[in-house]
Design a protein around this motif. Structure first.
Motif, PDB file in Angstrom:
ATOM      1  N   TYR A 136       0.834  -1.201   0.000  1.00  0.00           N
ATOM      2  CA  TYR A 136       0.000   0.000   0.000  1.00  0.00           C
ATOM      3  C   TYR A 136       0.870   1.252   0.000  1.00  0.00           C
ATOM      4  O   TYR A 136       0.591   2.206  -0.708  1.00  0.00           O
ATOM      5  CB  TYR A 136      -0.929   0.008   1.214  1.00  0.00           C
ATOM      6  CG  TYR A 136      -2.154  -0.872   1.086  1.00  0.00           C
ATOM      7  CD1 TYR A 136      -2.165  -1.995   0.269  1.00  0.00           C
ATOM      8  CD2 TYR A 136      -3.312  -0.579   1.786  1.00  0.00           C
ATOM      9  CE1 TYR A 136      -3.285  -2.793   0.156  1.00  0.00           C
ATOM     10  CE2 TYR A 136      -4.433  -1.370   1.680  1.00  0.00           C
ATOM     11  CZ  TYR A 136      -4.410  -2.481   0.863  1.00  0.00           C
ATOM     12  OH  TYR A 136      -5.531  -3.255   0.748  1.00  0.00           O
ATOM     13  N   ILE A 147      -1.634   7.053   2.068  1.00  0.00           N
ATOM     14  CA  ILE A 147      -2.027   5.645   2.162  1.00  0.00           C
ATOM     15  C   ILE A 147      -3.537   5.522   2.405  1.00  0.00           C
ATOM     16  O   ILE A 147      -4.190   4.652   1.847  1.00  0.00           O
ATOM     17  CB  ILE A 147      -1.232   4.912   3.266  1.00  0.00           C
ATOM     18  CG1 ILE A 147       0.218   4.756   2.833  1.00  0.00           C
ATOM     19  CG2 ILE A 147      -1.836   3.552   3.564  1.00  0.00           C
ATOM     20  CD1 ILE A 147       1.116   4.099   3.860  1.00  0.00           C
ATOM     21  N   THR A 151      -6.098   3.286   0.278  1.00  0.00           N
ATOM     22  CA  THR A 151      -6.928   2.267   0.920  1.00  0.00           C
ATOM     23  C   THR A 151      -8.395   2.487   0.590  1.00  0.00           C
ATOM     24  O   THR A 151      -9.125   1.540   0.279  1.00  0.00           O
ATOM     25  CB  THR A 151      -6.704   2.296   2.446  1.00  0.00           C
ATOM     26  OG1 THR A 151      -5.310   2.101   2.708  1.00  0.00           O
ATOM     27  CG2 THR A 151      -7.505   1.225   3.151  1.00  0.00           C
ATOM     28  N   SER A 152      -8.826   3.715   0.628  1.00  0.00           N
ATOM     29  CA  SER A 152     -10.206   4.042   0.309  1.00  0.00           C
ATOM     30  C   SER A 152     -10.524   3.717  -1.151  1.00  0.00           C
ATOM     31  O   SER A 152     -11.572   3.147  -1.458  1.00  0.00           O
ATOM     32  CB  SER A 152     -10.446   5.531   0.594  1.00  0.00           C
ATOM     33  OG  SER A 152     -11.736   5.907   0.221  1.00  0.00           O
TER      34      SER A 152
END
Length: 175
Positions: A136, A147, A151-152
């Motif tokens: 990530y 990050i 992630t979203s």
């Protein structure tokens, strides 16, 4: 800790990335010819600006970022020129070797079509993390986002892919 590669290693390391760059390009663009053009442009830019790359850092992340930025520039130029983006390239399925655990050609085509329907940001996140296997942090660095943003984007992309690939399955209610 590894010592930084010698400057003469830049060319061979860049050449070794070609299969991954082509795969990333195809996921970004959805079309083999656009992907090849994008890879060529990214390689040219990387070669011209190799002094900006810091030996000891990940060359792949640096070039992926160059590709992402070049593709954003291309999409903006196409929008200004009111051109329509190309659709999914179905012939790329024949180029991938199918092993015993590989999805059927129909399943692979469905996944490719679903990925092509994602937004550019989501497609890039999926390509770097799920296809290229970057962490990530590495993917976020390559895309120039925090990050949490990556992630979203991945969460939304996975949800959208799940809905596109199996819309008839019931989903848990999140209320």
């Amino acid at each position: 800790m590894e010592s930084p590669p010698a400057p003469t290693a830049f060319g061979p390391e860049l050449a070794a990335l070609l299969p991954r760059l082509r795969r990333f390009g195809r996921l970004l663009t959805g079309h083999a010819q656009d992907a090849d053009d994008l890879v060529q442009l990214a390689l040219e830019r990387a070669w011209q600006h190799q002094a900006r790359w810091e030996p000891g850092t990940r060359l792949d992340s640096w070039v992926f970022r160059i590709m992402q930025n070049a593709w954003i520039d291309e999409v903006r130029a196409r929008q200004r020129q009111s051109r329509v983006l190309v659709s999914v390239d179905h012939e790329t399925l024949a180029e991938t070797g199918a092993g015993p655990d590989s999805p059927s050609p129909a399943d692979a085509l469905a996944v490719r079509q679903a990925v092509s329907r994602l937004s550019e940001d989501h497609r890039a996140a999926v390509a770097l993390v799920l296809v290229e296997g970057l962490s990530y942090k590495e993917a976020a660095d390559a895309l120039g986002v925090p990050i949490g943003t990556l992630t979203s984007r991945l969460a939304r992309a996975r949800e959208q892919l799940q809905n596109l690939l199996s819309p008839e399955e019931p989903r848990p209610c999140l209320s």
